[in-house]
Structure formats: structure tokens, C-alpha cells
Design a protein around this motif. Structure first.
Motif, PDB file in Angstrom:
ATOM      1  N   SER A  40       0.872  -1.009  -0.035  1.00 45.83           N
ATOM      2  CA  SER A  40       0.191  -0.039  -0.077  1.00 45.83           C
ATOM      3  C   SER A  40       0.866   1.316   0.046  1.00 45.83           C
ATOM      4  O   SER A  40       1.897   1.406   0.817  1.00 45.83           O
ATOM      5  CB  SER A  40      -0.776  -0.009   1.359  1.00 45.83           C
ATOM      6  OG  SER A  40      -1.798   1.228   1.302  1.00 45.83           O
ATOM      7  N   PRO A  41       0.384   2.213  -0.762  1.00 45.31           N
ATOM      8  CA  PRO A  41       1.222   3.468  -0.914  1.00 45.31           C
ATOM      9  C   PRO A  41       0.863   4.518  -0.075  1.00 45.31           C
ATOM     10  O   PRO A  41       1.151   5.705   0.108  1.00 45.31           O
ATOM     11  CB  PRO A  41       0.938   3.748  -2.438  1.00 45.31           C
ATOM     12  CG  PRO A  41      -0.070   3.418  -2.783  1.00 45.31           C
ATOM     13  CD  PRO A  41      -0.506   2.163  -2.074  1.00 45.31           C
ATOM     14  N   THR A  95      -5.200  10.667 -11.231  1.00 48.79           N
ATOM     15  CA  THR A  95      -4.277  10.189 -10.498  1.00 48.79           C
ATOM     16  C   THR A  95      -4.536   8.747 -10.293  1.00 48.79           C
ATOM     17  O   THR A  95      -3.870   7.842 -10.288  1.00 48.79           O
ATOM     18  CB  THR A  95      -3.999  10.757  -9.284  1.00 48.79           C
ATOM     19  OG1 THR A  95      -5.271  10.686  -8.227  1.00 48.79           O
ATOM     20  CG2 THR A  95      -3.648  12.371  -9.336  1.00 48.79           C
ATOM     21  N   HIS A  96      -5.744   8.369 -10.315  1.00 45.17           N
ATOM     22  CA  HIS A  96      -6.222   6.934 -10.122  1.00 45.17           C
ATOM     23  C   HIS A  96      -7.365   6.595 -11.010  1.00 45.17           C
ATOM     24  O   HIS A  96      -8.405   7.326 -11.076  1.00 45.17           O
ATOM     25  CB  HIS A  96      -6.896   6.847  -8.651  1.00 45.17           C
ATOM     26  CG  HIS A  96      -5.891   6.933  -7.405  1.00 45.17           C
ATOM     27  ND1 HIS A  96      -5.332   8.115  -7.232  1.00 45.17           N
ATOM     28  CD2 HIS A  96      -5.304   5.994  -6.656  1.00 45.17           C
ATOM     29  CE1 HIS A  96      -4.125   7.848  -6.290  1.00 45.17           C
ATOM     30  NE2 HIS A  96      -4.399   6.677  -5.772  1.00 45.17           N
ATOM     31  N   ASN A 141       2.148   8.261 -15.261  1.00 39.31           N
ATOM     32  CA  ASN A 141       1.745   8.596 -13.900  1.00 39.31           C
ATOM     33  C   ASN A 141       0.478   8.556 -12.986  1.00 39.31           C
ATOM     34  O   ASN A 141       0.174   9.253 -12.376  1.00 39.31           O
ATOM     35  CB  ASN A 141       2.028  10.505 -13.805  1.00 39.31           C
ATOM     36  CG  ASN A 141       0.892  11.202 -14.971  1.00 39.31           C
ATOM     37  OD1 ASN A 141       0.543  10.507 -15.500  1.00 39.31           O
ATOM     38  ND2 ASN A 141       0.882  12.226 -14.738  1.00 39.31           N
ATOM     39  N   SER A 197      -2.201   5.655 -11.630  1.00 34.89           N
ATOM     40  CA  SER A 197      -2.362   4.380 -10.904  1.00 34.89           C
ATOM     41  C   SER A 197      -3.495   3.821 -11.454  1.00 34.89           C
ATOM     42  O   SER A 197      -4.753   3.965 -11.563  1.00 34.89           O
ATOM     43  CB  SER A 197      -2.820   4.369  -9.251  1.00 34.89           C
ATOM     44  OG  SER A 197      -1.348   5.228  -8.840  1.00 34.89           O
ATOM     45  N   VAL A 207      -6.040   0.837 -10.953  1.00 35.81           N
ATOM     46  CA  VAL A 207      -6.777   0.207  -9.621  1.00 35.81           C
ATOM     47  C   VAL A 207      -7.737  -0.882 -10.194  1.00 35.81           C
ATOM     48  O   VAL A 207      -8.766  -0.434 -10.860  1.00 35.81           O
ATOM     49  CB  VAL A 207      -7.286   1.105  -8.927  1.00 35.81           C
ATOM     50  CG1 VAL A 207      -7.983   0.207  -7.486  1.00 35.81           C
ATOM     51  CG2 VAL A 207      -6.479   2.242  -8.192  1.00 35.81           C
ATOM     52  N   ASP A 261       1.754   1.853 -15.838  1.00 37.25           N
ATOM     53  CA  ASP A 261       3.027   1.763 -14.821  1.00 37.25           C
ATOM     54  C   ASP A 261       2.905   0.579 -13.911  1.00 37.25           C
ATOM     55  O   ASP A 261       2.033   0.749 -13.286  1.00 37.25           O
ATOM     56  CB  ASP A 261       3.384   3.101 -14.095  1.00 37.25           C
ATOM     57  CG  ASP A 261       4.458   3.083 -13.468  1.00 37.25           C
ATOM     58  OD1 ASP A 261       5.087   1.939 -13.086  1.00 37.25           O
ATOM     59  OD2 ASP A 261       4.744   4.420 -12.869  1.00 37.25           O
ATOM     60  N   ASP A 279       4.603  -0.168 -11.322  1.00 28.20           N
ATOM     61  CA  ASP A 279       4.799   0.018 -10.071  1.00 28.20           C
ATOM     62  C   ASP A 279       3.591   0.818  -9.668  1.00 28.20           C
ATOM     63  O   ASP A 279       3.473   0.905  -8.285  1.00 28.20           O
ATOM     64  CB  ASP A 279       6.163   0.927  -9.832  1.00 28.20           C
ATOM     65  CG  ASP A 279       7.186   0.099 -10.247  1.00 28.20           C
ATOM     66  OD1 ASP A 279       7.185  -1.051  -9.883  1.00 28.20           O
ATOM     67  OD2 ASP A 279       8.197   0.772 -10.542  1.00 28.20           O
ATOM     68  N   LYS A 280       2.621   1.122 -10.127  1.00 28.24           N
ATOM     69  CA  LYS A 280       1.475   1.887  -9.538  1.00 28.24           C
ATOM     70  C   LYS A 280       0.267   1.039  -9.830  1.00 28.24           C
ATOM     71  O   LYS A 280      -0.960   1.452  -9.587  1.00 28.24           O
ATOM     72  CB  LYS A 280       1.242   3.194 -10.252  1.00 28.24           C
ATOM     73  CG  LYS A 280       2.364   4.256 -10.150  1.00 28.24           C
ATOM     74  CD  LYS A 280       1.902   5.650 -10.843  1.00 28.24           C
ATOM     75  CE  LYS A 280       2.764   6.756 -10.420  1.00 28.24           C
ATOM     76  NZ  LYS A 280       2.638   7.325  -8.987  1.00 28.24           N
ATOM     77  N   VAL A 281       0.286  -0.105  -9.976  1.00 25.17           N
ATOM     78  CA  VAL A 281      -1.011  -1.022 -10.222  1.00 25.17           C
ATOM     79  C   VAL A 281      -1.333  -1.380  -8.970  1.00 25.17           C
ATOM     80  O   VAL A 281      -0.396  -2.084  -7.964  1.00 25.17           O
ATOM     81  CB  VAL A 281      -0.664  -2.445 -11.224  1.00 25.17           C
ATOM     82  CG1 VAL A 281      -1.573  -3.266 -10.968  1.00 25.17           C
ATOM     83  CG2 VAL A 281      -0.511  -1.829 -12.620  1.00 25.17           C
ATOM     84  N   GLN A 282      -2.752  -1.153  -8.556  1.00 28.17           N
ATOM     85  CA  GLN A 282      -3.128  -1.584  -7.200  1.00 28.17           C
ATOM     86  C   GLN A 282      -4.357  -2.597  -7.555  1.00 28.17           C
ATOM     87  O   GLN A 282      -4.874  -2.467  -8.533  1.00 28.17           O
ATOM     88  CB  GLN A 282      -3.487  -0.175  -6.445  1.00 28.17           C
ATOM     89  CG  GLN A 282      -2.448   0.570  -6.134  1.00 28.17           C
ATOM     90  CD  GLN A 282      -2.910   1.814  -5.705  1.00 28.17           C
ATOM     91  OE1 GLN A 282      -4.016   1.874  -5.407  1.00 28.17           O
ATOM     92  NE2 GLN A 282      -1.996   2.752  -5.842  1.00 28.17           N
TER      93      GLN A 282
END
Length: 397
Positions: A186-187, A243-244, A258, A260, A262, A297, A299-302
Motif C-alpha cells: 500500500s502506498p 491520478t487513479h 503517472n 495508478s 486500480v 506503470d 509500479d502503480k498497479v493496485q
């Protein structure tokens, strides 16, 4: 010759009555040995036990009085030292709540004037709404990560029945493979009284058209969108920043580096797809064609947490509809990671039509009759959140 009981008292002080009494006592306790000093051993043991009990009781009393005196001297107050002034407990109470990053965040009690953020209106402030406080669970993470990889059985069976699959999978093995491709952590940190993280949750309602919210939306720290949600050509009304972006496989699209991504998973195959789309590209079809490769990205996959999914279904939408809409999932995601939440593009337009802002849907509102989501009940929840001061709604046109 048989013994003859004495007829009168002798020097020993025994007479007929004394002799008879001794005989009766002997009959009643024939098994008790007589020890030194002429006392039965049981009586001597009883006296020793009584003595020990008195010593222990006296020690406890001495300890209590010493503790009482010590407490009194520390507090330095008059009167009874164990009686606090009225309201002392309330004024000193804090709640320690695990944050999503693994640390702890301190939520002040309802009677203090402290705030959980630097915004004028903070989601985490307790005591503003009893209804919200009773249903809001700050302990549950909105993300599925390495630390909560194991689902509770009732969550798992509810989740897999949303879209039943014919091929079973070991969910932990699937997630372990996925977390080799994406971070799986979690970020989002803990609440900070000096922070004001402002979030815009942007729905897809047609009421955004000609509303002119673009610059207001772009002024937020986090801007959360869902499914198709285009911005190009709609910047003036819907904004240009994101952003998301919340999507499921069948609605997925490529995103700038840039932003995320989700994933809202409805089935294990969705997790297999995201692993494939970020690596081998083996999966091209779920129940509909899906993107073979996804340009986002890594690294930004949630991953949206099914336990959080069910929490919204149980606590907030109260089982209305088969499961909450994507809009509700995103809204409550924001309520658990942001300090201030502002809502745009939710609900019908001014004419009562339910359609997307980028299209003219001649069957607007038809989805309300399917039973998948209960739009009317969800609208009531959003209205209650606004009345409770937890969100702000921009109604649009």
C-alpha cells in the motif's frame, strides 16, 4: 475385672461427667491420632492454617494500603485518590488504529478539539456523525496486498459467487504470481494532523456536461475516475488530470505513466488477466474480449480488496442490489485514504436522465431496473454522507 468408673473427683480433676465426656469424644473421633501436648493433630493443623491465612490477609491489606498511599502521593490531590475528577477518562481517551502502512494513527476522542487533518473538513474526525462512526471501519484496507493475502472464508465465497467460474484456482498462488509483477504493497500512509489530502471522485454522469467543473477538479491532490471516463475533449467540464483510474478487465484501457491503475476484480480470472496483460499476454478473453497487453506503470498497479468490497456491501449499501456500483467502491476507497472528499458527476442530470457525459444514451436509466445495483439507495447513502459532513457534492447540470 471390669473397670469401675470413679464415683467422685480425684486429684486429677476427673469425675463421672468428665469420664463420660471423654468416652463420647473417643467414640466420635476414634481415628484421630493424639500428638504431643495432648491435642489432636487435625486441630493443630487447623490452627497453623488459620495463622497462615491471617498472615496472607494481613500482607495483602498492607500492600493495598501502601499502593493507595503511593498513588495518592503521585497525584498530589486531596480527597480520595482513586476518584478522578468528572470527565477525566473522556478527556484523556485516544484510539490507536493501525494504518494501511503498518504504523499507527491516533484518533482523538470526541470531546477533544484536535483534528485528524489540516483541512477544514476531515473524514477521520470522530464525533461528527454517530451514523458514520458506527459504520466506518478505519482498520480495513481498501487494497489487496501481500500483508492481507488471506481472505476470510465468508468474504472469499461471497466474492467468487459474484461471477461464478467453472475452473477453480488457488487464490494465494495466483496472488503470489501477481505480486511478482506488481509491488503488492500500500502506498497510503497514516493520517497526519498537519496534512490536507484533498480528493476528487469523478463519476460519469451526464450532469457534468456544461457544468464547468474542470479547473476545480484538477485542483485536487488525488483525482479518481472509473471505467471508460474520457477527459480529452471534456477538459472544461470533467478536468484533464487523473491520478487513479478504477477499471475491471472488460473496461480496461492504457494509462499514462503517472496514473495508478486500480483493478476491481470480480473473479480469480481477473487476477490472472492482469498478471498476463503485464507479462505474457496469454489471456485475450474472459466473458468478453479483453486487452491482451496493458500499457500502464506496473509500479502503480493496485488491486481492490474483496474484503473491502464486502464491507461496503454489508455496512453501507446494506445488501441493496447484488453488489455496490463502481462509483460506490471508488467513493469509499477515497473515504479511507483521503482527508477531504469532493464528489462530481454522480446521479442523474437535471432532467432525471442517467447517462454518461460523453454519450447520449437513449435508454438512460435502464440499468436501474436490472437489480445489479440499486441506484436510488446508493443516492440516499451519498446524500447522508453529505449531510454528515464527510463529503461535498457538486450537483452539476
Amino acid at each position: 475385672m471390669p473397670s469401675v468408673p470413679p464415683q467422685r473427683e480425684g486429684r486429677s480433676g476427673w469425675g463421672w461427667a468428665a469420664w463420660a465426656k471423654a468416652q463420647r469424644m473417643a467414640e466420635l473421633r476414634p481415628w484421630v491420632p493424639v500428638g504431643a501436648g495432648g491435642l489432636p493433630s487435625g486441630e493443630r493443623g487447623g490452627r497453623r492454617c488459620s495463622l497462615r491465612f491471617c498472615v496472607v490477609l494481613g500482607s495483602l491489606a498492607l500492600f493495598f494500603l501502601t499502593s493507595l498511599f503511593f498513588s495518592f502521593s503521585l497525584r498530589g490531590g486531596g480527597g480520595l485518590p482513586y476518584l478522578e475528577p468528572q470527565g477525566w477518562e473522556e478527556s484523556h481517551r485516544v484510539k490507536l488504529v493501525p494504518s494501511y502502512a503498518g504504523s499507527h494513527k491516533v484518533i482523538p476522542s470526541e470531546n477533544t478539539q484536535q483534528k485528524t487533518c489540516a483541512c477544514s473538513r476531515c473524514v477521520g474526525d470522530p464525533g461528527v456523525s454517530d451514523w458514520f462512526d458506527e459504520n466506518y471501519d478505519p482498520d480495513i484496507s481498501p487494497l489487496w496486498i501481500r500483508d492481507n493475502i488471506q481472505l476470510h472464508s465468508d468474504v472469499y465465497y461471497w466474492w467468487v459467487m459474484l461471477q461464478p467460474q467453472f475452473k477453480p484456482h488457488n487464490i494465494q498462488q495466483v496472488l503470489q504470481r501477481l505480486f511478482q509483477v506488481i509491488p503488492g504493497r500500500s502506498p497510503y500512509g497514516s493520517w497526519d494532523p498537519g496534512r490536507c489530502l484533498r480528493c476528487a471522485v469523478v463519476g460519469n454522469s451526464g450532469n457534468l456536461r456544461r457544468a464547468g467543473y474542470g479547473s476545480v477538479i484538477d485542483g485536487h491532490d488525488f483525482i479518481m475516475r472509473m471505467n471508460l471516463a474520457p477527459t480529452v475533449g471534456f477538459e472544461e467540464d470533467a478536468g484533464s488530470r487523473t491520478t487513479h483510474h478504477f477499471m475491471y478487465p472488460e473496461s480496461a484501457k492504457n494509462l499514462p505513466a503517472n496514473v495508478s491503475f486500480v483493478l476491481v476484480p470480480f473473479k480469480t480470472l481477473d487476477l490472472l488477466w492482469i498478471t498476463s496483460a503485464l507479462s505474457t499476454g496469454q489471456i485475450r478473453f474472459t466473458y468478453a474480449p479483453v486487452k491482451q497487453f496493458l500499457r500502464v506503470d506496473k509500479d502503480k498497479v493496485q488491486i481492490f480488496n474483496p474484503a473491502f468490497f464486502k464491507y461496503i456491501h454489508d455496512r453501507w449499501t446494506r445488501h441493496h442490489g447484488r453488489y455496490p456500483s463502481t462509483g460506490m467502491l471508488v467513493l469509499f476507497f477515497a473515504l479511507h485514504v483521503c482527508d477531504e472528499v469532493n464528489v462530481f458527476g454522480f446521479g442523474a442530470d437535471s432532467r432525471g436522465n442517467w447517462h454518461h457525459y460523453w454519450e447520449q444514451n437513449r435508454y438512460s436509466g435502464e440499468f436501474r431496473k436490472t437489480g445489479v445495483h440499486d441506484a436510488d439507495f446508493e443516492a440516499q447513502i451519498i446524500d447522508e454522507l453529505a449531510k454528515a459532513g464527510k463529503i461535498s457534492i457538486s450537483p452539476g447540470k
